[in-house]
Design an enzyme around this catalytic site. Sequence first.
Site, mmCIF file in Angstrom:
data_model
loop_
_atom_site.group_PDB
_atom_site.id
_atom_site.type_symbol
_atom_site.label_atom_id
_atom_site.label_comp_id
_atom_site.label_asym_id
_atom_site.label_seq_id
_atom_site.Cartn_x
_atom_site.Cartn_y
_atom_site.Cartn_z
ATOM 1 N N GLU A 1 79.010 51.158 13.968
ATOM 2 C CA GLU A 1 77.881 51.290 13.046
ATOM 3 C C GLU A 1 76.572 50.839 13.690
ATOM 4 O OE1 GLU A 1 79.153 47.228 13.079
ATOM 5 O OE2 GLU A 1 80.331 49.019 12.594
ATOM 6 N N ASP B 1 44.591 64.538 35.919
ATOM 7 C CA ASP B 1 43.179 64.540 36.282
ATOM 8 C C ASP B 1 43.050 64.002 37.705
ATOM 9 O OD1 ASP B 1 40.451 64.768 36.089
ATOM 10 O OD2 ASP B 1 40.177 62.965 34.877
ATOM 11 N N ASP C 1 41.155 61.557 29.338
ATOM 12 C CA ASP C 1 40.394 60.339 29.053
ATOM 13 C C ASP C 1 39.267 60.572 28.055
ATOM 14 O OD1 ASP C 1 38.681 61.767 30.673
ATOM 15 O OD2 ASP C 1 38.876 60.430 32.392
#
Length: 925
Positions: free
Chosen positions: A289, A331, A658
């Site tokens: 469980e 980037d 960004d």
Amino acid sequence: MAHGQGAWCRRTVEEVVQAWQSDLEKGLPGSKAAARLKKHGPNQLPERKKASPLGMFFAQFKDLMVEVLLAATLISLILGEIEDAVTIMVIVILNAILGFVQEYKAEKSLEALKRLSAPHARVIRDGRQEEIPAEELVTGDLVALEAGDRVPADLRLVEVFAMEMEEAAFTGESHPVAKHTRPLTGGAVALGDQKNMAFMSTIVTRGHGKGIVVATGAQTQMGKIADLMQNVAEEPTPLQKRLEELGKWLVAIAGLTCGAVFAAGMVHGQSFQTMFLTGVSLAVAAIPEGLPAVVTIALALGVQRMIRRNAIIRKLPAVETLGCTTAICSDKTGTLTQNEMTITRVYAAKQLYSVSGSGYGPEGEFRQAGQAVQPRKVPVLARVLEIGALCNNARLSNLEAPQPPQKARRTGRERQKTFWQVDGDPTEGALLTLAAKGGLPREALLQTYRLIGEIPFDSDRKMMTTLHRDAHGNRFAFVKGAADIILPKCRWRAENAAAPSLLGDQETREILSVADHLAGEALRVLAIAYRMWPASASLPEDPAAVERDLIFAGLAGMMDPPRPEVAEAIRTAQRAGIRTLMVTGDHARTALAVARQLGLAQDPSRVVSGVELDRMDDRQLGKTLEKAAVFARVSPEHKIRIVRALKAQGEIVAMTGDGVNDAPAVKEADIGVSMGQKGTDVTREASAVVLADDNYATIVAAIEQGRGIYDNIRKFIRYLLACNVGEILVMLATTLMGLPLPLVAIQILWMNLVTDGLPAIALGVDPIDPGVMKRPPRRPSEGVFADHLLMKILIQGVFISLGTVAVFVLILGSGRSLETARTVAFTTLVAAQLVFVFRCRSERLSLWQINPGANPFLLIAVAISFAMQLLVIYSPQLQAVFKTVPLGSGEWSLIVFFAMGGTVLTDLAVFVRRRVLGRLALLRV
């Protein structure tokens, strides 16, 4: 100090500053801010009440099987079985403590994660701008705001430059609202009409400015409606949901099996009380469980590891998705490169100047054709430096670090070292540094050219303009931006010894050629231009008209070297089946030069520009993506197209961003990655992962950690389920064979505590497999039982049960007592599981190939568990409780043989299978 919000919007800037005893330049003194924080408390919204540690502990007893067991224990107590009842209670409590400790640690880990990803604010105190957690803001603080920021408290704006804000959360108005600083007049003013206010949680969409904090926490407008916006419970991760569904099936199967054990025992003459307690104990031990909770613990522990590697996970499902990543769109500036800008070339009035000196600071010189040059004596060069310093929102400051006194006394000649620091964008910091090197500091220039307005930079326009007035009333527009954007807006060219000349096509081609040459040297190139209006002329109101008919002044080429660790990180990603795409707004030649240094691309044919991207339809873009490695001069809209095209090809995409306009692409990606240092609040909130150091290598490290975490979750599952299968089969087989029970209820519960506790937790901190980044990415659709894991679990469970049943039958058949047979079976089953836990550390290596010392926590856990088992065998007090007897060397020989037998047989089967498959492969060749 309590004041209504309406009162602040009606007051002048000066009245607001005076009321809060603040300052428009220096902000609050640090001491005053600390006193207010102590008096009024943190800037936090009311939170939903969390479970107390005590509540968390008692929640461990709310499981249905545990409640049934407690009821059975109570019945045993009533029937006079006091010793058994008390022991079972102790074991249940120990299990609850163990579960509580795990859950509490996981909860604390997740709370620490929330604190790390909590919002920050840029505040000016004691004349210095610093970034602090938003919860430390106090009334009277002077807060700086930029595009992409989420407002950290209720502010009365005191300075704005083309500032617009999105306030839909309060007003329902979807369009950005233009802000000003003028006091409002008239009667009651609705929130949507308070244009000189900025409210907590609204977003700056354009421009920048400053505001004085007038309300924090529960006193803000957001605080007043916080009760309606309480945080809902955390959504479980996809893996947790799958395991919860699996858990339901396993509960049913385990329940039926335990019922069969109970029925078989009753048929063979066992008492109802004995079989009921045995069945319930077996169910408690066997039913997994806790599987979803195990995943939470593994995720929490893994997330802590990621934090140490500078990756902050904002959304837990991202941990699972990270291991599936097949493409990283990164980037360039600051992620693949160091983001430490140094201008090394300046082009002005047809002359190219070199600039020496690295870092931020005024030391350096200008040279042209090998000769030193004084910039102030070269009009156009001086103009380039002036514009760079004035069209700028950064600040350059120096920090003095005195030498230790004893060292200063020893040498007598030590001087203070000065460290220069930039508050703001590194590109603008480089322009400030350039002007300082030329003897033209920004502070002095602002005395001559007073700032009167600004048209802020954004990633679509790729340019920025500031407006100034001199002492004679002349107005100036100082402009900087990408060369291919600025030059079409220029009509004139600045000359040293004459008035500006017309800028013809030939001159434009010449300037673009210089820009291209500088870009080929891996320099980032900015164009500098200006325009002047005499005092008698009116300034255009339309920004487009302001940025027209400009005078071209020059170019600045700045160096931003690649991060030294990125090239190896790209190679690691390639070995892991992950492709890297550079997606940048920079010039194509600059991007290619950096890509070559990183080993990302060598051929210009692998570079695609934004203009070329615009000419492609989706099918052509998909074809181009097969070989492209660099996308240059792209806009935020291009980023979304690239992400969607990659996803359409079945790629799992991580996208970095960004700026505020990057947020849609970051959100569109499977894994949005934002920058912790230069990223905006909006992009961070759209992302799943925040890079604390803005470093590409951290993305690769996070993917490695994500794969490792998923591996550890599979180790958990393999260990727990195989052990559970073994326990159930032992009880089922012996009862169906009509044999006495090999384990009594109390032994089953003890075994559950000893084997499922510490060793299972120790697997969660297992070191990452060194070969994890040499494997291809996992498919997102791949189930947790992929790669034959279910079969491995069943086989190991069968082997564990066979060894235990065999040794039980063997001892019984030798004429020894039932207690001895049970003690041997009990210990064999525990030992087999403690041996198997080491095998679970790898799905690819055999037990003999795994370094046991690589996980000292597991060694300690197994040692403690085995010591606890010895205690119940040899302690006279515990022997009576656990129905055990002391064992001799003969019994221990059998235990070692049968406990290790299952794991050895599994390894042997795997070895044979691999040899057979290997030979078949050779035969095919």
